[in-house]
Design a protein around this motif. Structure first.
Motif, PDB file in Angstrom:
ATOM      1  N   LYS A   4       0.833  -1.208   0.000  1.00  0.00           N
ATOM      2  CA  LYS A   4       0.000   0.000   0.000  1.00  0.00           C
ATOM      3  C   LYS A   4       0.874   1.267   0.000  1.00  0.00           C
ATOM      4  CE  LYS A   4      -0.603   0.361   4.945  1.00  0.00           C
ATOM      5  NZ  LYS A   4      -1.342   1.030   5.950  1.00  0.00           N
ATOM      6  N   ASP A   5       2.041   1.207   0.632  1.00  0.00           N
ATOM      7  CA  ASP A   5       2.959   2.349   0.625  1.00  0.00           C
ATOM      8  C   ASP A   5       3.515   2.575  -0.777  1.00  0.00           C
ATOM      9  OD1 ASP A   5       2.550   2.602   3.359  1.00  0.00           O
ATOM     10  OD2 ASP A   5       4.329   1.411   3.857  1.00  0.00           O
ATOM     11  N   PHE A   6       3.870   1.482  -1.443  1.00  0.00           N
ATOM     12  CA  PHE A   6       4.383   1.584  -2.810  1.00  0.00           C
ATOM     13  C   PHE A   6       3.306   2.131  -3.744  1.00  0.00           C
ATOM     14  CE2 PHE A   6       5.390  -0.034  -7.015  1.00  0.00           C
ATOM     15  CZ  PHE A   6       6.703   0.384  -7.147  1.00  0.00           C
ATOM     16  N   GLU A   7       2.074   1.664  -3.576  1.00  0.00           N
ATOM     17  CA  GLU A   7       0.967   2.141  -4.403  1.00  0.00           C
ATOM     18  C   GLU A   7       0.724   3.631  -4.170  1.00  0.00           C
ATOM     19  OE1 GLU A   7      -3.818   1.392  -4.942  1.00  0.00           O
ATOM     20  OE2 GLU A   7      -2.588  -0.196  -4.089  1.00  0.00           O
ATOM     21  N   ARG A  45      15.622   7.535  -0.261  1.00  0.00           N
ATOM     22  CA  ARG A  45      15.346   7.999   1.104  1.00  0.00           C
ATOM     23  C   ARG A  45      14.567   6.976   1.935  1.00  0.00           C
ATOM     24  NH1 ARG A  45      17.913  10.685   3.774  1.00  0.00           N
ATOM     25  NH2 ARG A  45      16.181  11.508   4.959  1.00  0.00           N
ATOM     26  N   TRP A  46      13.949   5.994   1.293  1.00  0.00           N
ATOM     27  CA  TRP A  46      13.097   5.048   2.004  1.00  0.00           C
ATOM     28  C   TRP A  46      13.797   4.356   3.178  1.00  0.00           C
ATOM     29  CZ3 TRP A  46       8.250   4.568   2.918  1.00  0.00           C
ATOM     30  CH2 TRP A  46       7.773   3.409   3.529  1.00  0.00           C
ATOM     31  N   PRO A  47      15.060   3.976   3.073  1.00  0.00           N
ATOM     32  CA  PRO A  47      15.711   3.328   4.217  1.00  0.00           C
ATOM     33  C   PRO A  47      15.725   4.204   5.479  1.00  0.00           C
ATOM     34  CG  PRO A  47      17.017   2.983   2.252  1.00  0.00           C
ATOM     35  CD  PRO A  47      15.939   3.964   1.893  1.00  0.00           C
ATOM     36  N   ALA A  56       3.898   6.354   7.001  1.00  0.00           N
ATOM     37  CA  ALA A  56       4.630   6.214   5.738  1.00  0.00           C
ATOM     38  C   ALA A  56       4.148   7.222   4.707  1.00  0.00           C
ATOM     39  CB  ALA A  56       4.488   4.798   5.202  1.00  0.00           C
ATOM     40  N   THR A  57       2.845   7.467   4.659  1.00  0.00           N
ATOM     41  CA  THR A  57       2.322   8.410   3.664  1.00  0.00           C
ATOM     42  C   THR A  57       2.881   9.815   3.877  1.00  0.00           C
ATOM     43  OG1 THR A  57       0.341   8.724   5.029  1.00  0.00           O
ATOM     44  CG2 THR A  57       0.194   7.121   3.218  1.00  0.00           C
ATOM     45  N   THR A  58       3.032  10.218   5.122  1.00  0.00           N
ATOM     46  CA  THR A  58       3.601  11.530   5.417  1.00  0.00           C
ATOM     47  C   THR A  58       5.059  11.580   4.983  1.00  0.00           C
ATOM     48  OG1 THR A  58       2.102  11.772   7.290  1.00  0.00           O
ATOM     49  CG2 THR A  58       4.025  13.217   7.241  1.00  0.00           C
ATOM     50  N   PHE A  59       5.802  10.529   5.302  1.00  0.00           N
ATOM     51  CA  PHE A  59       7.207  10.454   4.913  1.00  0.00           C
ATOM     52  C   PHE A  59       7.344  10.540   3.393  1.00  0.00           C
ATOM     53  CE2 PHE A  59      10.926   8.059   3.564  1.00  0.00           C
ATOM     54  CZ  PHE A  59      11.935   8.651   4.318  1.00  0.00           C
ATOM     55  N   ILE A  60       6.535   9.774   2.690  1.00  0.00           N
ATOM     56  CA  ILE A  60       6.594   9.748   1.223  1.00  0.00           C
ATOM     57  C   ILE A  60       6.282  11.129   0.656  1.00  0.00           C
ATOM     58  CG2 ILE A  60       5.480   8.808  -0.851  1.00  0.00           C
ATOM     59  CD1 ILE A  60       5.032   6.195   0.887  1.00  0.00           C
TER      60      ILE A  60
END
Length: 91
Positions: A4-7, A45-47, A56-60
């Motif tokens: 879901k994060d990748f999507e 940056r994902w690591p 995760a959505t906020t980070f992305i």
């Protein structure tokens, strides 16, 4: 990374790249290159993502927004470069 994060990242990047390609600094044909650049920066940056520190959505979204700001700064600086100046001819 969860599917879901990748999507979410994929949809966000496509949307932001479309908007960015409409800006004066870029052309519509730059859209796929912009998407790729945003994806590379996001994956790089994902690591650094820490689930304990936030969603995760906020980070992305923050990574993508910062990458766009950086790309715009770079593009605008390149446009101001005096070496790009074209002399006016009486032609």
């Amino acid at each position: 990374m969860k599917p879901k994060d990748f999507e979410y990242a994929s949809k966000l990047i496509r949307h932001k790249a479309r908007k960015l390609a409409r800006k004066a600094e870029f052309a519509d044909q730059d859209r796929t290159d912009l998407e790729q650049e945003l994806f590379v920066r996001f994956l790089g940056r994902w690591p650094a993502y820490d689930e304990a520190r936030g969603m995760a959505t906020t980070f992305i979204a923050r990574v993508v927004d910062h990458a766009i700001a950086s790309m715009l700064r770079h593009q605008r600086a390149a446009m101001r470069d005096p070496r790009r100046a074209v002399p006016i001819t009486d032609g």
